[in-house]
Write a protein that holds these residues in place. Structure first.
Motif, short mmCIF file in Angstrom:
data_model
loop_
_atom_site.label_atom_id
_atom_site.label_comp_id
_atom_site.label_asym_id
_atom_site.label_seq_id
_atom_site.Cartn_x
_atom_site.Cartn_y
_atom_site.Cartn_z
N ASP A 44 -5.64 -10.28 -3.22
CA ASP A 44 -5.56 -9.23 -2.20
C ASP A 44 -5.23 -9.84 -0.83
O ASP A 44 -5.72 -9.38 0.20
N HIS B 259 0.80 -1.24 0.00
CA HIS B 259 0.00 0.00 0.00
C HIS B 259 0.83 1.28 0.00
O HIS B 259 1.80 1.40 0.75
N SER C 252 -6.42 2.06 -6.68
CA SER C 252 -7.61 1.65 -5.93
C SER C 252 -8.22 2.82 -5.18
O SER C 252 -7.52 3.74 -4.78
N HIS D 75 -10.14 -3.63 -7.31
CA HIS D 75 -11.42 -3.88 -6.60
C HIS D 75 -12.44 -2.73 -6.76
O HIS D 75 -12.80 -2.05 -5.79
N GLU E 176 0.08 -0.71 -4.63
CA GLU E 176 -1.35 -0.38 -4.74
C GLU E 176 -1.51 1.06 -4.26
O GLU E 176 -1.30 1.36 -3.09
N HIS F 164 -9.73 3.90 -1.79
CA HIS F 164 -9.83 3.48 -0.39
C HIS F 164 -10.49 4.55 0.47
O HIS F 164 -10.71 4.35 1.66
ZN ZN Z 1 -7.17 -2.11 -1.78
#
Ligand code: ZN
Ligand code: ZN
Length: 265
Positions: free
Chosen positions: A225, A38, A105, A150, A79, A107
């Motif tokens: 994931d 991340h 992504s 996602h 990510e 979040h």
């Molecule tokens: Zn994620």
């Protein structure tokens, strides 16, 4: 089998070492694994941002890549948590190292972390439209990524799953996101974590996968994931089966940011 979305101890929400993950992947006959740790950046005075130490990440990655080179392909990745106005900061982060694969992504929404402190004070129908509209705005701005991660992540965080609006409520917003993704020649991720997160479907749900296909989307990447070694490769066989049923012949991996087909067999 392959798994292009795994987290290691370089993510704030994982304690797994790359070594134990790679060993677990080898036991499961996985041929390619990518560590997409991340990086979530935010404007000053908003959310707490976090990112991994690239030098330590690459040191560990090259170690497992070399040690297990005859058994598995180990790829580097990240990510990125998208947020409006931050694409140039992510460009700076990515420019100094040669990553294989970058996932973008969502979040956060309206300055709240969706997983921890987002709770809609709007009607679900409005909140979900805002989610996809903000994603669309970010996608206009961001180019330095390979796949959208996602896409319907927000579904996980409706405390009452019965409140997740029906697809037709927000399909226009989703269409815009998918059309832009295709126009930008980026991939869509099929992420199997949905079924481990209180949903009965992978991300994206079937309606969005079908819409992507029908709009001409060709490039789907696969990832579990996983945040712990036991989840590596979870659901990937079922995801491959699903893609075949939808008529896909390939999934894709990225090496040094170049897209390569992986036949589904
Ligand atoms: Zn994620
Ligand atoms: Zn992830």
């Amino acid at each position: 089998m392959f798994d292009l979305h795994c987290h290691s101890e370089f993510s704030i929400d994982s304690k797994e070492t790359m070594k134990s993950s790679v060993q677990s992947a080898i036991e499961k006959n996985i041929k390619t694994i990518c560590f997409t740790d991340h990086i979530d950046l935010f404007p000053p005075n908003t959310l707490h941002e976090y990112s991994f130490m690239k030098s330590l990440y690459f040191q560990s990655l090259y170690q497992v890549k070399y040690t297990f080179r005859s058994k598995i392909e180990v790829l580097s990745g990240a990510e990125l948590g998208m947020y409006p106005g931050l694409s140039s900061r992510y460009d700076d982060f990515l420019s100094q190292e040669e990553f294989d694969y970058i996932i973008l992504s969502m979040h956060s929404l309206k300055g709240k972390d969706i997983a921890s402190d987002w709770c809609y004070n709007e009607l679900p129908e409005i909140a979900i439209k805002h989610y996809y509209s903000e994603m669309y705005k970010c996608l206009i701005e961001y180019n330095n990524f390979d796949a959208l991660g996602h896409i319907d992540y927000i579904d996980r965080y409706f405390q009452n799953k019965e409140l997740i609006p029906k697809f037709n409520v927000y399909e226009k917003e989703v269409n815009k996101v998918l059309e832009l993704l295709i126009e930008k020649d980026k991939a869509l991720e099929l992420n199997t974590a949905g079924t481990r997160s209180g949903l009965f479907y992978f991300h994206p749900k079937i309606e969005i996968l079908l819409r992507y296909r029908d709009l001409g989307g060709k490039y789907i990447t696969l990832g579990s994931d996983a945040h712990r070694k036991d989840d590596i490769g979870a659901g990937i066989k079922d995801a491959i089966k699903l893609l075949k049923e939808l008529g896909y012949k390939n999934t894709y991996k990225f090496i040094k940011r170049k897209r390569l087909a992986l036949p589904l067999g």
